[in-house]
Motif scaffolding. Structure first.
Motif, PDB file in Angstrom:
ATOM      1  N   LEU A  92       3.794 -27.984-138.572  1.00 34.90           N
ATOM      2  CA  LEU A  92       3.189 -28.486-139.804  1.00 34.90           C
ATOM      3  C   LEU A  92       3.962 -29.697-140.308  1.00 34.90           C
ATOM      4  N   LYS A  93       5.288 -29.537-140.319  1.00 38.74           N
ATOM      5  CA  LYS A  93       6.144 -30.596-140.843  1.00 38.74           C
ATOM      6  C   LYS A  93       6.068 -31.827-139.934  1.00 38.74           C
ATOM      7  N   ARG A  94       6.152 -31.565-138.623  1.00 30.74           N
ATOM      8  CA  ARG A  94       6.119 -32.660-137.655  1.00 30.74           C
ATOM      9  C   ARG A  94       4.816 -33.439-137.817  1.00 30.74           C
ATOM     10  N   ALA A  95       3.692 -32.713-137.977  1.00 35.02           N
ATOM     11  CA  ALA A  95       2.392 -33.358-138.117  1.00 35.02           C
ATOM     12  C   ALA A  95       2.375 -34.269-139.336  1.00 35.02           C
ATOM     13  N   ARG A  96       2.941 -33.800-140.448  1.00 35.06           N
ATOM     14  CA  ARG A  96       3.008 -34.628-141.663  1.00 35.06           C
ATOM     15  C   ARG A  96       3.826 -35.887-141.406  1.00 35.06           C
ATOM     16  N   ASP A  97       4.962 -35.695-140.714  1.00 30.01           N
ATOM     17  CA  ASP A  97       5.855 -36.820-140.463  1.00 30.01           C
ATOM     18  C   ASP A  97       5.159 -37.888-139.635  1.00 30.01           C
ATOM     19  N   ILE A  98       4.390 -37.453-138.646  1.00 30.69           N
ATOM     20  CA  ILE A  98       3.717 -38.393-137.764  1.00 30.69           C
ATOM     21  C   ILE A  98       2.614 -39.132-138.505  1.00 30.69           C
ATOM     22  N   GLY A  99       2.069 -38.464-139.519  1.00 30.84           N
ATOM     23  CA  GLY A  99       0.962 -39.069-140.249  1.00 30.84           C
ATOM     24  C   GLY A  99      -0.386 -38.527-139.812  1.00 30.84           C
ATOM     25  N   VAL A 100      -0.355 -37.347-139.206  1.00 24.43           N
ATOM     26  CA  VAL A 100      -1.607 -36.674-138.852  1.00 24.43           C
ATOM     27  C   VAL A 100      -2.365 -36.374-140.140  1.00 24.43           C
TER      28      VAL A 100
END
Lengths: 206, 420
Positions: A92-100
């Motif tokens: 979830l966090k990684r997705a936010r960071d990437i800008g998903v």
């Protein structure tokens, strides 16, 4: 107008289901449906894609998140919805960071995928507050702290506490403390049991 | 009527004495009950009332005369000379008093809580109950608990600790007659005294129902397992059916082709012969492919999707690669590269893929029918990245630029793990 959708999902049944949703919606056009994220970028370069429904673990273990990051760099305009059934919290966090743009859990209750797709195309970003609750031993994944999950994820490698401590930049005693705390919460008797359960439930994935 | 008692006929005296005896007994009972009920005044009154009938009996038995005492003799003589009517009257009054008092005593147990009423209440409980001191001495145990103790240990309940010990920590005890009791113990303390409370609940019905529920659950689980098994198989069956449908389709296609081939052999057009041969080979390829191998299917369907997007046709020759994950992954990457290159640089319409394998490795080579590339062009970014990955996996890659572009890869089977 209708949007062009690319589906990246390696399991046959969910993929066919997603295809069905997209085709039946009337608002979306199925541009392509593939099993490996490896081909996704090629698709984007060749065709105008508006929205990608991207699984995290795709064919040959190619990460949908890594691919999403590449696509977002090259085509910031393409909306991406990450779709997964694994309760791994770090995604979830990684997705936010990437800008998903949005994140959707396959088996969780809540908005349907079409609702999430509609909202995403309107510029909204739909993220669940937390991964779905999954019971592990006497507790559930939500009762682990972020740090405990970090340790648990590193434990998947089978490395010693020393190495785990090094990688996370904490002391070995802290690692031991976190492991003890998790064993206490779950009621498991060994770290092997803990790791095996956590991996098979998808609570942490490396 | 005024005959003195002593001079009465013997039978009258006997009757009166019998009456006296009964009254003595009655008052004794009254006295004990009154003491029990803490009404000491009444106890005293009962004792006092007892004296008269007692004296009368003594007179009848001539006890006073034997005492050899002047006072006793005088007392006996005086009482004996009283008219019998007075005796009867006194006795009637005493009897009435006794009846009233006795009724009151009985009424007392109905309206007051006494130890025996507590015991009676405890006995009427459907649960077994026992309160005992820390050292095991029972204060109160009801009928059911006594009975349970006897059935379980074979002895009367004389020590609570011993009985509880005999349960061996079993919370549930099943008796021979099928009844099941659940035992619960609790430490209590009341005004500094510590004692224990042991309760036995009859859970026979509950246990029966829970066993039934268990059986039902197991039945349900079996059904569920069957359903899951069915689900697995149905998936497999559907896949087989699909595969069969495809094969039927190919079979029909082959039939049609055979007719066309026959016609082509008659004619002399070489071009037609080649194109028919091509379609034949393609059909053979799909026919021999393990159509229900999931990973393989995904790779070929992905490549098919990409090729239709790029507007290029994939023409396979040889035997479809299956099984080996790493090798298939590299094959897919190579096919992607060959496809994009063929479209970008060569404007090709067909990509020909030749597949073969030997004991140790899988091979694939790719050519296309587009424009031949510039023979001096170097290896682009895509190709060199591909080469790097293949070589890391212990394979080899070869690129020819003339007479036409050809990419050939060879990947070891069961390649090193975690390379990709």
């Amino acid at each position: 107008m209708s949007y062009n959708v690319l589906i990246v999902e390696d399991q046959r049944m969910p993929r066919q289901l997603l295809e069905l949703f997209v085709k039946e919606s009337g608002r979306y056009e199925l541009s392509g449906s593939i099993a490996s994220a490896e081909l996704a970028l090629t698709f984007c370069r060749r065709r105008t894609i508006d929205l990608i429904l991207m699984d995290v673990l795709t064919e040959f273990g190619v990460s949908g998140l890594d691919t999403a990051e590449e696509i977002k760099k090259e085509f910031p305009g393409i909306k991406i919805i990450i779709i997964t059934s694994m309760p791994e919290a770090s995604w979830l966090k990684r997705a936010r960071d990437i800008g998903v743009d949005s994140f959707w859990y396959k088996e969780a209750e809540g908005a349907s995928i079409l609702e999430v797709m509609d909202a995403t195309m309107e510029g909204e970003s739909i993220y669940p507050d937390s991964p779905p609750r999954v019971s592990i031993g006497n507790t559930s994944n939500r009762d682990f702290t972020d740090r405990e999950l970090d340790v648990l994820r590193e434990m998947l490698t089978g490395d010693s506490n020393t190495k785990i401590a090094e990688r996370l930049g904490i002391s070995e005693n802290t690692v031991k403390f976190h492991i003890q705390s998790m064993l206490q919460k779950t009621g498991f008797h060994s770290r092997t049991e803990l790791v095996a359960q956590a991996r098979s439930l998808g609570i942490v994935i490396k | 009527m005024l005959t003195p008692f002593i001079l009465c006929p013997s039978i009258v005296q006997e009757m009166l004495c019998l009456w006296c005896l009964l009254l003595c007994l009655g008052f004794s009972v009254n006295m004990v009950m009154s003491v029990h009920q803490h009404s000491f005044l009444y106890a005293l009154a009962s004792a006092f009332s007892l004296l008269f009938p007692y004296a009368l009996i003594n007179i009848r038995l001539e006890l006073y005369y034997r005492m050899d005492s002047a006072a006793a003799n005088a007392f006996a003589a005086y009482v004996g000379s009283l008219p019998v009517t007075a005796f009867v009257l006194t006795m009637v009054l005493l009897s009435a008093a006794w009846i009233i008092r006795f009724k009151k005593c009985l009424a007392y147990t109905d309206s007051h809580i006494t130890p025996s009423s507590v015991k009676e209440a405890a006995d009427s409980l459907s649960a077994g109950l026992c309160y005992y001191h820390e050292n095991g001495q029972p204060y109160l145990s009801n009928h059911l608990m006594n009975q349970l103790c006897f059935e379980i240990t074979g002895r009367a309940l004389l020590n609570g600790n011993e009985f509880f010990g005999a349960l061996n920590g079993r919370g549930l005890v099943e008796l021979k007659d099928g009844r099941v009791y659940r035992f619960a113990i609790k430490d209590l303390s009341l005004s500094g005294e510590h004692f224990r409370e042991l309760i036995a609940y009859d859970v026979t019905e509950l246990i029966g129902k829970s066993r039934k529920l268990n059986e039902e659950n197991q039945r349900l689980r079996r059904h569920n397992d069957n359903m899951i098994e069915y689900g697995k198989q149905i998936d497999d069956i559907v896949r087989r059916e699909e595969s069969l449908k495809n094969k039927t389709h190919i079979h029909d296609e082959m039939n049609r082709l055979l007719l066309a081939t026959d016609r082509a052999i008659q004619s002399s057009e070489n071009n037609e012969k080649f194109s028919i041969l091509g379609v034949l080979q393609q059909n053979m390829f799909w026919l021999f492919m393990e159509a229900d191998y999931r990973d393989t299917n995904n790779v070929y369907s992905d490549l098919e999707s990409l090729s239709s997007l790029l507007g290029i046709r994939l023409v396979y020759r040889g035997k479809a690669l299956t099984g080996d994950e790493d090798a298939l992954h590299l094959f897919m990457l190579a096919a992607r590269e060959a496809m994009t290159n063929a479209v970008k640089h060569g404007e090709a319409r067909n990509l020909y893929i030749y597949l073969s394998e030997d004991a140790d490795s899988l091979q694939a080579s790719f050519t296309n029918d587009g424009k031949p590339p510039d023979p001096f062009a170097g290896e682009g970014g895509g190709l060199s990245r591909l080469r790097q990955r293949i070589e890391e996996a212990g394979g080899s890659m070869e690129v020819n630029h003339s007479p036409r572009f050809m990419l050939r890869i060879s990947v070891p089977k069961g390649g090193r793990q975690n390379v990709l």
